[in-house]
Design an enzyme around this catalytic site. Structure first.
Site, mmCIF file in Angstrom:
data_model
loop_
_atom_site.group_PDB
_atom_site.id
_atom_site.type_symbol
_atom_site.label_atom_id
_atom_site.label_comp_id
_atom_site.label_asym_id
_atom_site.label_seq_id
_atom_site.Cartn_x
_atom_site.Cartn_y
_atom_site.Cartn_z
ATOM 1 C CD GLU A 91 -2.576 -1.470 2.121
ATOM 2 O OE1 GLU A 91 -2.022 -0.446 3.041
ATOM 3 O OE2 GLU A 91 -3.566 -1.880 2.322
ATOM 4 C CD GLU A 110 -4.751 -7.399 0.971
ATOM 5 O OE1 GLU A 110 -5.423 -6.863 1.706
ATOM 6 O OE2 GLU A 110 -3.776 -7.520 1.276
#
Length: 614
Positions: free
Chosen positions: A385, A491
């Site tokens: 991220e 995810e």
């Protein structure tokens, strides 16, 4: 009755592969029963067409008159824009051949049509607000809308956002965006659906009000649900299957006709995996459920830096070691999640480090975990991220991530290094991680000396809310597929809502059907203490509705118990999903039988020939 049955067959069956599928699955009697049940819907359709002359209700029968979905996209900035996709679709005057006709000034701005190098476009100038030009049209509930446009700035660069205002809900939907530049044209690609029939307006916005905003080749194309799904079906047939031809002969080379063939798929080439916490070590029932389904696993938190080294200098790998051994023992691949992460929930001692020590400790962390598991994992999320949490760039300089990826590739050359990010796929309105910014970061890492040939996996987390934008999902796959890097949903989950399982199925089908996507990891299998988002098993270790969806798709995307007989040329041909197979051939005349394992993978050739000697 016979005529109606034939009509049902015509509606249901579009290809010989479909006919084979229905006949194999249901058998003759079951197929006739299924068609009979379907006739209730057929009567309604015939009534609408014949009595009410409503051919729109028969949209899936006349869909051949419409153009198929256009997957073409580009992430490059071009001298001239491409032509409007679908001829513009709903957009009037999409290429501005008629000047500014059908387009309006949007806010405090002036507009005019211009031409350069034979190309016509519209320009918004003297802008005092982010707005530029707009056009109105009507959108319908239940349809899928594919959007594209080309934009350019007269100076500098900035994010240009395409939005649609829905008058029924009084909401603004971001349908796409791109980093626009001067001197060349950039493509926006996106899409939307709407919950109500509504008068709507398309707007283009850029915060760089000092620059002219130029727009060209605008398109908004509507698709029925059937047309959208038909595209998926055709893509799956094209990119997830391959023709397998089994050729049977004896030791003297004589072809054997009438030999019985059984084909059983052992593994799907496309990766469908699942995340799990350490609870996998505690429950034998959960273990059996997991290993009977998934080929790949990823740990919830157990490999993260804060998990194994909460206190500086005190590492504890006992839990991830045990989890990895369990999956190794069962032949299940593991993704490494994650090496570094700059989010706010990292350890306080890491957050407080001065830059020189932060670099030193980060490199030590990489050496510790990656050397420990080198060669044992299929992938690593290297800097997790880093678009949303650019701690390392802020503290160590703009090349921090590029340096870490170079180090990571040297520590584990067998694994694919991933750039893992959220909202690139699931939330068009998050300007931090839009596709063009993701591509910009990817190119920045790959342009660093030594990284030019590095394969960097595109990790799209896929944490969807209660209303996923499916057309936008497809558009992002189109755009990021142009990088030629492997795309994974890393995810995947859907937030709790009444349609959670349905939306999960839609997203999984969209991913499986797209040629650029190579795998997806569902988040998460089972949590014995809590399940705040989405679990495939409930507290009693029974399938949740989402778990039922996964099992249904596993069954649909696998070629199992397929039987046949060789023809007089000693051959049997069938189209199967890519994967690992066991082929058993039995000669009823001699009693001889042979079992052979083969890999039917996608190598761009049309037919895989397998020779078996009995």
């Amino acid at each position: 009755m016979i005529a109606l049955l034939l009509l049902a067959l015509h509606i249901l069956i579009k290809t010989r592969e479909e006919e084979s599928f229905y006949m194999t699955t249901l058998g003759n009697n079951g197929f006739i029963l299924f068609c009979s049940l379907f006739l209730a819907g057929t009567f309604r359709i015939l009534y609408e067409v014949v009595i009410n002359n409503n051919f729109t209700s028969l949209g899936y029968l006349v869909h051949g008159a419409t153009k198929p979905y256009d997957h073409s996209a580009t992430i490059e900035c071009h001298k001239q824009p491409f032509d409007p996709q679908y001829g513009g679709g709903l957009i009037a005057n999409p290429g501005f051949d008629k000047g500014t006709e059908a387009w309006k000034m949007d806010g405090h701005v002036k507009i005019e049509a211009r031409e350069s190098g034979g190309n016509k476009f519209i320009v918004a100038y003297n802008r005092t607000t982010p707005y530029s030009v707009s056009q109105s049209f009507h959108l319908k509930k239940g349809l899928y809308y594919a959007f594209s446009a080309w934009v350019q700035l007269s100076e500098g660069s900035d994010t240009v956002v395409a939005m649609i205002y829905n008058s029924a809900q009084k909401t603004v939907i971001t349908v796409g965006s791109v980093i626009a530049k001067s001197g060349c044209w950039s493509m926006i690609k996106g899409g939307l659906t709407v919950d109500h029939n509504a008068h709507s307006e398309l707007h283009f916005q850029s915060n760089n009000t000092k620059s002219e905003l130029r727009v060209d080749s605008v398109s908004l194309k509507e698709f029925t649900k059937y047309e959208w799904q038909e595209n998926r079906f055709k893509n799956i047939e094209k990119v997830r299957k391959r023709t397998l031809r089994v050729n049977v002969s004896n030791k003297n080379g004589k072809k054997i006709g009438g030999a019985k063939i059984k084909i059983q798929q052992r593994k799907l080439q496309f990766v469908i995996g699942c995340a799990t916490p350490s609870s996998i070590l505690m429950s034998e029932s959960y273990q059996k459920w997991f290993v009977s389904r998934f080929t790949t696993a990823v740990f919830d938190n157990e490999m993260k830096w804060y998990y194994v080294e909460g206190l500086q200098g005190h590492e504890n790998y006992s839990t991830p070691d045990a989890m990895l051994k369990f999956f190794e023992d069962h032949g299940i691949d593991v993704r490494g999640h994650t090496v570094l992460w700059g989010a706010d929930n990292i350890q306080r001692w890491v957050k407080d480090l001065p830059p020189r020590q932060l670099l030193s400790e980060s490199v030590r962390r990489m050496g510790s975990i990656m050397s420990r598991y080198a060669g044992k994992l299929v992938a690593w999320d290297v800097v997790n991220e880093n678009l949303h949490h650019p701690l390392f760039e802020e503290r160590l300089g703009k090349n921090a991530s590029a340096i870490f990826y170079k180090i990571a590739s040297s520590l584990d050359s067998k694994a694919t290094m991933f750039l893992n990010e959220f909202n690139t796929l699931e939330h068009p309105g998050d300007m931090v991680s839009i596709p063009s910014k993701y591509v910009e970061k990817l190119q920045e890492i790959k342009s660093f000396p030594g990284n030019e040939e590095l394969v960097i996996g595109i990790g799209l987390q896929g944490h969807f809310d209660s209303h996923p934008n499916i057309p936008y999902v497809r558009a992002v796959f189109d755009l990021l597929g142009e990088t030629k890097m492997p795309i994974w949903l890393t995810e995947l989950n859907v937030m709790p809502c009444s349609n959670q399982a349905y939306y999960l199925e839609e997203i999984m089908r969209e991913a499986f059907a797209h040629p650029a996507v190579k795998g997806m990891m569902i988040w998460i299998g089972w949590k014995p203490d809590r399940c705040n988002e989405m679990c495939l098993l409930n507290y009693e270790l029974q399938n949740s509705p989402s778990g039922e969806v996964v099992d249904k798709l596993f069954a649909e995307w696998k070629t199992t118990n397929l039987t046949g007989v060789t023809d007089k040329e000693g051959s049997f041909e069938v189209k199967v999903f890519h994967g690992d197979y066991e082929i058993t051939v039995y000669n009823p005349n001699s009693g001889a039988n042979v079992t052979k394992r083969v890999q039917v993978y996608d190598d761009k050739s049309e037919t895989l020939h397998v020779s078996i000697i009995l």
